[in-house]
Motif scaffolding. Structure first.
Motif, PDB file in Angstrom:
ATOM      1  N   SER A 144       1.073  -1.439  -0.195  1.00 27.26           N
ATOM      2  CA  SER A 144      -0.245  -0.128   0.073  1.00 27.26           C
ATOM      3  C   SER A 144       0.683   1.092   0.283  1.00 27.26           C
ATOM      4  CB  SER A 144      -1.492  -0.279   0.865  1.00 27.26           C
ATOM      5  OG  SER A 144      -0.197   0.266   2.504  1.00 27.26           O
ATOM      6  N   PRO A 145      -0.104   2.993  -0.298  1.00 23.45           N
ATOM      7  CA  PRO A 145       1.325   4.005  -0.341  1.00 23.45           C
ATOM      8  C   PRO A 145       1.617   4.223   1.021  1.00 23.45           C
ATOM      9  CG  PRO A 145      -1.306   3.808  -0.849  1.00 23.45           C
ATOM     10  CD  PRO A 145      -0.994   2.916  -0.870  1.00 23.45           C
ATOM     11  N   ASP A 146       0.992   3.308   2.289  1.00 23.16           N
ATOM     12  CA  ASP A 146       1.283   3.874   3.370  1.00 23.16           C
ATOM     13  C   ASP A 146       2.786   3.216   4.013  1.00 23.16           C
ATOM     14  OD1 ASP A 146      -0.991   5.468   3.619  1.00 23.16           O
ATOM     15  OD2 ASP A 146      -2.142   3.772   3.486  1.00 23.16           O
ATOM     16  N   VAL A 147       2.886   2.013   3.533  1.00 26.64           N
ATOM     17  CA  VAL A 147       3.843   1.371   4.075  1.00 26.64           C
ATOM     18  C   VAL A 147       5.493   2.005   3.951  1.00 26.64           C
ATOM     19  CG1 VAL A 147       6.160  -0.109   3.008  1.00 26.64           C
ATOM     20  CG2 VAL A 147       3.297  -0.684   2.175  1.00 26.64           C
ATOM     21  N   ARG A 148       5.718   1.844   5.365  1.00 27.36           N
ATOM     22  CA  ARG A 148       6.892   2.668   6.129  1.00 27.36           C
ATOM     23  C   ARG A 148       8.357   1.928   5.223  1.00 27.36           C
ATOM     24  NH1 ARG A 148       7.977   6.601   9.349  1.00 27.36           N
ATOM     25  NH2 ARG A 148       5.723   6.879  10.236  1.00 27.36           N
ATOM     26  N   ILE A 149       9.819   2.432   4.232  1.00 28.35           N
ATOM     27  CA  ILE A 149      10.763   1.895   4.439  1.00 28.35           C
ATOM     28  C   ILE A 149      11.262   2.763   5.419  1.00 28.35           C
ATOM     29  CG2 ILE A 149      12.057   1.462   3.080  1.00 28.35           C
ATOM     30  CD1 ILE A 149       9.803  -0.178   1.887  1.00 28.35           C
ATOM     31  N   ILE A 150      12.224   1.573   6.129  1.00 30.91           N
ATOM     32  CA  ILE A 150      13.121   1.904   7.109  1.00 30.91           C
ATOM     33  C   ILE A 150      14.899   2.211   5.610  1.00 30.91           C
ATOM     34  CG2 ILE A 150      14.333   1.661   8.549  1.00 30.91           C
ATOM     35  CD1 ILE A 150      12.633   0.001   9.940  1.00 30.91           C
ATOM     36  N   PRO A 151      15.525   3.306   5.952  1.00 30.65           N
ATOM     37  CA  PRO A 151      16.330   3.485   5.525  1.00 30.65           C
ATOM     38  C   PRO A 151      17.807   3.561   5.905  1.00 30.65           C
ATOM     39  CG  PRO A 151      15.935   5.886   6.170  1.00 30.65           C
ATOM     40  CD  PRO A 151      14.495   4.554   6.699  1.00 30.65           C
ATOM     41  N   TYR A 152      17.972   2.157   6.060  1.00 30.70           N
ATOM     42  CA  TYR A 152      19.054   1.692   6.323  1.00 30.70           C
ATOM     43  C   TYR A 152      20.353   1.556   5.957  1.00 30.70           C
ATOM     44  CZ  TYR A 152      16.185  -2.613   8.206  1.00 30.70           C
ATOM     45  OH  TYR A 152      14.605  -2.790   8.954  1.00 30.70           O
ATOM     46  N   VAL A 153      20.323   2.113   4.469  1.00 29.05           N
ATOM     47  CA  VAL A 153      21.958   2.645   4.421  1.00 29.05           C
ATOM     48  C   VAL A 153      22.503   3.884   4.997  1.00 29.05           C
ATOM     49  CG1 VAL A 153      23.422   2.817   2.603  1.00 29.05           C
ATOM     50  CG2 VAL A 153      21.610   0.773   2.134  1.00 29.05           C
ATOM     51  N   PRO A 154      21.596   4.748   4.948  1.00 31.30           N
ATOM     52  CA  PRO A 154      21.881   5.914   5.704  1.00 31.30           C
ATOM     53  C   PRO A 154      21.600   5.886   6.735  1.00 31.30           C
ATOM     54  CG  PRO A 154      19.600   6.216   3.515  1.00 31.30           C
ATOM     55  CD  PRO A 154      19.800   4.998   3.809  1.00 31.30           C
ATOM     56  N   ILE A 155      21.535   5.147   7.481  1.00 30.12           N
ATOM     57  CA  ILE A 155      21.495   5.216   9.011  1.00 30.12           C
ATOM     58  C   ILE A 155      22.831   4.205   9.487  1.00 30.12           C
ATOM     59  CG2 ILE A 155      20.720   4.315  11.120  1.00 30.12           C
ATOM     60  CD1 ILE A 155      17.828   4.048  10.049  1.00 30.12           C
ATOM     61  N   ILE A 156      22.796   3.289   8.375  1.00 33.65           N
ATOM     62  CA  ILE A 156      24.240   3.014   8.660  1.00 33.65           C
ATOM     63  C   ILE A 156      25.787   3.891   7.638  1.00 33.65           C
ATOM     64  CG2 ILE A 156      26.274   0.982   8.043  1.00 33.65           C
ATOM     65  CD1 ILE A 156      23.944  -0.924   7.749  1.00 33.65           C
ATOM     66  N   VAL A 157      25.065   4.753   7.322  1.00 27.86           N
ATOM     67  CA  VAL A 157      26.711   5.508   6.401  1.00 27.86           C
ATOM     68  C   VAL A 157      26.405   6.710   7.352  1.00 27.86           C
ATOM     69  CG1 VAL A 157      26.821   6.980   5.069  1.00 27.86           C
ATOM     70  CG2 VAL A 157      26.407   4.610   4.236  1.00 27.86           C
ATOM     71  N   LEU A 158      25.447   7.305   7.924  1.00 28.25           N
ATOM     72  CA  LEU A 158      25.497   8.300   9.090  1.00 28.25           C
ATOM     73  C   LEU A 158      25.725   7.532  10.788  1.00 28.25           C
ATOM     74  CD1 LEU A 158      21.949  10.789   8.582  1.00 28.25           C
ATOM     75  CD2 LEU A 158      25.018  10.785   7.618  1.00 28.25           C
ATOM     76  N   LEU A 159      25.960   7.034  10.655  1.00 28.02           N
ATOM     77  CA  LEU A 159      26.377   6.717  12.028  1.00 28.02           C
ATOM     78  C   LEU A 159      28.041   6.492  11.884  1.00 28.02           C
ATOM     79  CD1 LEU A 159      23.772   4.026  13.794  1.00 28.02           C
ATOM     80  CD2 LEU A 159      24.744   5.884  14.443  1.00 28.02           C
ATOM     81  N   LEU A 160      28.273   5.454  10.730  1.00 28.15           N
ATOM     82  CA  LEU A 160      30.269   5.434  11.005  1.00 28.15           C
ATOM     83  C   LEU A 160      30.420   6.519  10.365  1.00 28.15           C
ATOM     84  CD1 LEU A 160      29.863   2.298   7.739  1.00 28.15           C
ATOM     85  CD2 LEU A 160      30.353   2.309  10.807  1.00 28.15           C
ATOM     86  N   LEU A 161      30.106   8.046   9.829  1.00 30.03           N
ATOM     87  CA  LEU A 161      30.709   8.427   9.507  1.00 30.03           C
ATOM     88  C   LEU A 161      30.481   9.754  10.756  1.00 30.03           C
ATOM     89  CD1 LEU A 161      28.727  10.025   6.686  1.00 30.03           C
ATOM     90  CD2 LEU A 161      30.807   9.642   7.175  1.00 30.03           C
ATOM     91  N   ALA A 162      29.641   9.271  11.783  1.00 22.43           N
ATOM     92  CA  ALA A 162      29.808  10.156  13.060  1.00 22.43           C
ATOM     93  C   ALA A 162      30.512   9.676  14.150  1.00 22.43           C
ATOM     94  CB  ALA A 162      28.275   9.803  13.608  1.00 22.43           C
ATOM     95  N   PHE A 163      30.656   8.232  13.498  1.00 21.10           N
ATOM     96  CA  PHE A 163      31.832   7.646  14.824  1.00 21.10           C
ATOM     97  C   PHE A 163      33.174   7.653  14.341  1.00 21.10           C
ATOM     98  CE2 PHE A 163      34.908   3.716  14.459  1.00 21.10           C
ATOM     99  CZ  PHE A 163      34.830   3.350  16.380  1.00 21.10           C
TER     100      PHE A 163
END
Length: 223
Positions: A144-163
């Motif tokens: 459905s159009p209400d499906v929520r997609i979790i952006p795993y790649v951006p989250i991992i990249v941002l965590l790695l950059l912060a680390f």
């Protein structure tokens, strides 16, 4: 000076933020309405947003036969994606399956009366006045159009950059503490020693000059 430092920091943060927003994958829930190929002129003003000429369906240095995917959001607004191989150039998606992706997108076309909702993974921006389109790198049917997609790649990249940022800050602080500060302390100590010796030499010189003056004074008095 403090304002200049903050201006530089904000400028760097803005550049990094825009770079990450353009490069990292994003997800749109849309209904695919059309797929087609079109000869597209790629000039100096928008070539940075396209893959290198030797990737995908490049025809020449300025005109390319590029695949496009038209889609509509649940609210009725529309979006156009290009479907172009990235090859080994930046960003590193190593995409070589644009033909297969075009076939998948064509198979998922639907009408507003009987919509098939699709998650389109893409990177890039849409600038109509420069003929720049986001590049689709994946399509997947969703419930459905209400499906929520979790952006795993951006989250991992941002965590790695912060680390990485925290580690660099710690390494820099340790470098200052262990190398720069002792060196500055040694330089300061050496300089203090030089000043002390200079003061001592000046005092001795004044003493010698005083004694010589006194001697000349006593010699004149005798005469």
């Amino acid at each position: 000076m403090n304002k200049l430092k903050w201006s530089l920091r904000l400028t760097v943060l803005l550049i990094v933020g825009l770079f990450l927003h353009y490069t990292l994958p994003q997800h749109d829930i849309v209904r695919i309405t059309n797929t087609y190929n079109r000869l597209t002129t790629v000039g100096s003003e928008n070539s940075w947003a396209y893959a290198s000429p030797d990737s995908g369906t490049a025809e020449s240095g300025t005109t390319r036969d590029i695949r496009f995917i038209e889609a509509a959001y649940p609210d009725g607004s529309v979006i156009v994606y290009r479907n172009e191989d990235t090859g080994w150039v930046w960003p590193p998606y190593f995409k070589y399956d644009s033909s297969n992706l075009q076939a998948q997108a064509g198979n998922l076309k639907s009408l507003a009366s009987a919509p098939t909702w699709v998650s389109v993974t893409h990177y890039g921006w849409r600038f109509a006045f420069l003929s720049i389109y986001p590049n689709a790198i994946g399509v997947k049917e969703v419930a459905s159009p209400d499906v929520r997609i979790i952006p795993y790649v951006p989250i991992i990249v941002l965590l790695l950059l912060a680390f990485g940022y925290v580690m660099l800050r710690r390494m820099w602080a340790q470098f200052l503490e262990r190398t720069v500060e002792p060196a500055l302390a040694e330089v300061e100590e050496t300089w203090d020693g030089v000043e002390a010796r200079a003061d001592l030499a000046s005092t001795k010189a004044k003493g010698v000059m005083g004694r010589m003056g006194a001697w000349f004074g006593s010699w004149r008095a005798k005469k």
